[in-house]
Design a protein around this motif. Structure first.
Motif, short mmCIF file in Angstrom:
data_model
loop_
_atom_site.label_atom_id
_atom_site.label_comp_id
_atom_site.label_asym_id
_atom_site.label_seq_id
_atom_site.Cartn_x
_atom_site.Cartn_y
_atom_site.Cartn_z
N GLY A 80 0.81 -1.21 0.00
CA GLY A 80 0.00 0.00 0.00
C GLY A 80 0.84 1.26 0.00
N TRP A 81 0.29 2.31 -0.64
CA TRP A 81 0.96 3.60 -0.69
C TRP A 81 2.42 3.41 -1.11
CZ3 TRP A 81 -1.86 2.35 3.98
CH2 TRP A 81 -3.21 2.71 3.89
N VAL A 82 3.37 4.09 -0.53
CA VAL A 82 4.79 3.81 -0.79
C VAL A 82 5.47 3.83 0.57
CG1 VAL A 82 6.86 4.41 -2.08
CG2 VAL A 82 4.62 5.01 -3.01
N ILE A 83 5.44 2.70 1.24
CA ILE A 83 5.92 2.60 2.61
C ILE A 83 6.87 1.43 2.73
CG2 ILE A 83 5.23 2.11 4.99
CD1 ILE A 83 2.64 3.62 4.45
N GLY A 84 8.10 1.70 3.12
CA GLY A 84 9.09 0.65 3.26
C GLY A 84 9.04 -0.02 4.61
N GLY A 85 9.93 -0.98 4.80
CA GLY A 85 10.07 -1.65 6.08
C GLY A 85 11.26 -1.07 6.83
N THR A 86 11.88 -1.87 7.67
CA THR A 86 13.02 -1.41 8.45
C THR A 86 14.10 -2.48 8.47
OG1 THR A 86 11.57 -0.10 9.86
CG2 THR A 86 13.78 -0.47 10.64
N LEU A 87 15.29 -2.11 8.05
CA LEU A 87 16.42 -3.03 8.11
C LEU A 87 16.85 -3.26 9.56
CD1 LEU A 87 18.42 -1.37 5.22
CD2 LEU A 87 17.54 -3.71 5.18
N LYS A 293 11.36 4.97 2.80
CA LYS A 293 10.76 4.27 1.67
C LYS A 293 11.76 3.25 1.11
CE LYS A 293 7.74 8.21 0.68
NZ LYS A 293 6.52 7.64 1.28
N THR A 294 12.53 3.63 0.13
CA THR A 294 13.35 2.64 -0.58
C THR A 294 14.53 2.15 0.22
OG1 THR A 294 12.67 3.80 -2.59
CG2 THR A 294 14.45 2.22 -2.80
N LEU A 295 15.13 3.00 1.07
CA LEU A 295 16.27 2.54 1.87
C LEU A 295 15.85 1.67 3.03
CD1 LEU A 295 19.36 2.64 2.17
CD2 LEU A 295 19.06 4.65 3.64
N ASN A 296 14.63 1.86 3.53
CA ASN A 296 14.09 1.04 4.62
C ASN A 296 14.75 1.31 5.97
OD1 ASN A 296 12.36 -1.91 3.65
ND2 ASN A 296 12.87 -0.25 2.25
N VAL A 297 14.67 2.57 6.41
CA VAL A 297 15.02 2.90 7.79
C VAL A 297 13.73 3.28 8.51
CG1 VAL A 297 17.26 3.75 7.02
CG2 VAL A 297 15.43 5.38 7.47
N ASN A 438 9.39 -2.76 0.28
CA ASN A 438 9.91 -3.42 1.47
C ASN A 438 11.00 -4.42 1.13
OD1 ASN A 438 10.10 -5.26 3.82
ND2 ASN A 438 8.34 -4.08 4.57
N TRP A 439 12.12 -4.33 1.83
CA TRP A 439 13.25 -5.21 1.56
C TRP A 439 12.92 -6.68 1.80
CZ3 TRP A 439 16.20 -8.10 5.24
CH2 TRP A 439 15.79 -7.97 6.57
N HIS A 440 11.85 -6.94 2.57
CA HIS A 440 11.45 -8.32 2.84
C HIS A 440 10.77 -8.98 1.65
CE1 HIS A 440 11.58 -7.69 7.39
NE2 HIS A 440 12.23 -8.81 7.19
N THR A 441 10.20 -8.21 0.75
CA THR A 441 9.38 -8.77 -0.32
C THR A 441 10.20 -9.69 -1.21
OG1 THR A 441 7.91 -6.85 -0.33
CG2 THR A 441 7.90 -8.23 -2.29
N GLY A 442 9.78 -10.95 -1.27
CA GLY A 442 10.49 -11.95 -2.06
C GLY A 442 9.56 -12.72 -2.98
N GLY A 443 10.07 -13.80 -3.53
CA GLY A 443 9.30 -14.58 -4.49
C GLY A 443 8.00 -15.12 -3.92
N GLY A 444 8.03 -15.55 -2.66
CA GLY A 444 6.80 -16.05 -2.05
C GLY A 444 5.76 -14.97 -1.90
N ASP A 445 6.20 -13.76 -1.57
CA ASP A 445 5.27 -12.63 -1.44
C ASP A 445 4.69 -12.24 -2.80
OD1 ASP A 445 5.73 -12.23 1.41
OD2 ASP A 445 7.71 -11.51 0.81
#
Length: 463
Positions: A80-87, A293-297, A438-445
């Protein structure tokens, strides 16, 4: 008790325990919250009690009561939107920032955080290929990053027109003509409003939302006076980038300051396979982005970058007798941002960059774009799904025929909870928008996302 005694230990242990439980739940929990704010209010509200509660019990209560109202934004299934995760390094360093409790405005008073942020700023300029002498300020988010860059522009443009903004304010000042693409982000307009510059002139954009340089040339030529041009790195819907080299050349011909809103797109410059999207953007005067966002802090961490350091410090800085300055340094952090008091939000940026390295940042950005492309390919193969944009970065826009069906599918996806994708409106159509941040997003996601859309569309068709 003095700080450092056992008074902190129980509360910090409780916070660590709940944090680890929250992070462990992200791969399997529904993405959306299970209760609305109206139903959560009772747990947090009521009269303020006369007697306090032990700190660890406060943390236990807070975590338990908040849990049903939390959205799994750090999940790899959140689009959703443009929201990253956190490393991990960024999250842990952010805990240290809170524990250190430094007011990061003065270099003399907080030399450690100043040195860390200065190093992070130097790395960012190098990583993105921006001028090494530019100033870097750490602000709350992309909105204030854009505001800060445009504040420097306002000061420089009015000074160049012979107007003393600091002494005389805006009343009676030469009007700064502001030009934006028709598909700019609304926060650019918001920043201009904060600065008292009024409504900008919208310049034609192409079918992907890219500003048309010839239209910018005509708009600038239609009047005279100081001018500010705002370009875009990463369209909110299509992910498209303005043609920087051509647009900046036009702006230079008319003596305009160029600011680039790169909330999530500026980071494309860090990935060799995506760097072509930002070609020529280094010739601008200021840039804004959001490290969350893209850097994920962690929130909050926008980054304002300004080529003209004197203009930035004139627009943002102040001098007072009670402030102790570091005479040997490059100036104080507060001179580059709208705040005098702030947390050391550049520290998690340093930690993220240190943990990833140049190659890791490039791989992370490229992986986000690759996941978006994979989602688009999977969705395009489904009957009744139309991918509306050229997927060259991290955004995917889809529709399901008519607007009513698109809205219904969007609602079904959100209700199902396996993934979160937000609805929007683009090119006069209701759409479902997928943002991979999100840096977590992978093939399964990716597979889960495609299946969630397929399932929702099938359910709408049979309802």
């Amino acid at each position: 008790m003095a700080p450092g005694d056992d008074e902190y230990a129980p509360a910090l242990a409780a916070a660590a325990r709940h944090t680890q439980a929250w992070l462990a739940s992200l791969p399997i929990r529904p993405v959306g919250p299970s209760l609305p704010a109206s139903e959560l209010a009772a747990a947090f509200g009521g009269p303020l009690p006369d007697a306090g509660m032990p700190a660890a019990e406060v943390i236990d209560l807070l975590a338990a009561a908040a849990e049903p109202g939390l959205m799994a934004m750090p999940s790899g299934r959140f689009f959703g939107w443009v929201i990253g995760g956190t490393l991990p390094a960024a999250l842990a360093s952010d805990w240290l920032v809170s524990a250190w409790d430094q007011n990061a405005g003065l270099r003399y008073a907080t030399p450690a955080t100043a040195a860390i942020e200065e190093a992070a700023g130097t790395w960012l300029l190098d990583l993105l290929g921006l001028p090494g002498a530019a100033d870097v300020g750490f602000v709350t988010g992309a909105t204030m990053a854009n505001f800060t860059g445009m504040a420097a522009a306002r000061w420089r443009l009015l000074t160049g027109a012979g107007w003393d903004l600091d002494r005389d304010g805006l009343s009676g000042a030469p009007r700064i003509r502001c030009f934006v693409g028709k598909e700019r982000h609304d926060t650019v307009d918001l920043g201009l409003r904060y600065l008292g510059l009024g409504q900008p002139t919208a310049v034609d954009a192409d079918g992907q939302g890219r500003l048309v340089p010839a239209a910018l040339d005509a708009a600038l030529a239609s009047g005279t006076g100081p001018a500010l041009v705002c370009l875009q790195a990463g369209n909110l819907h299509s992910g498209a980038f303005d043609p920087f080299a051509d647009a900046i050349a036009v702006a230079r011909k008319h003596g305009a300051w160029v600011h680039i809103d790169g909330a999530f797109g500026l980071w494309a410059a860090a990935a060799p396979e995506l760097r072509h999207l930002t070609a020529g953007f280094e010739e601008a005067d200021s840039w804004g982005t959001d490290a969350h966002k893209t850097l994920n802090v962690p929130y909050d961490c926008g980054i304002a970058i300004v080529r003209d350091a004197a203009a930035l410090r004139a627009a943002m800085g102040l001098h007072a007798s009670y402030l102790v300055h570091d005479a040997e340094g490059p100036g104080d952090p507060f001179e580059k941002v709208p705040e005098l008091s702030r947390r050391a939000r550049g520290v998690p940026v340093w930690a993220a960059l240190k943990s990833l390295g140049r190659d890791g940042v490039a791989a992370q950005v490229a992986a986000l774009a690759a996941a978006a492309a994979a989602i688009a390919d999977g969705l395009a193969a489904l009957d009744g799904v139309e991918v509306l944009n050229d997927v060259g970065y991290t955004q995917v826009c889809i529709a399901f025929g008519d607007d009513e069906t698109t809205r219904a599918v969007t609602a079904r996806i959100i209700e199902d909870g396996k993934v979160w994708m937000s609805g929007s409106r683009w090119q006069d159509r209701d759409i479902l928008r997928v943002s991979v941040s999100n840096w977590h997003t992978g093939g399964g996601d990716v597979a889960t996302a495609v299946e969630a859309v397929r399932s929702a569309l099938a359910a709408v068709r049979t309802s």
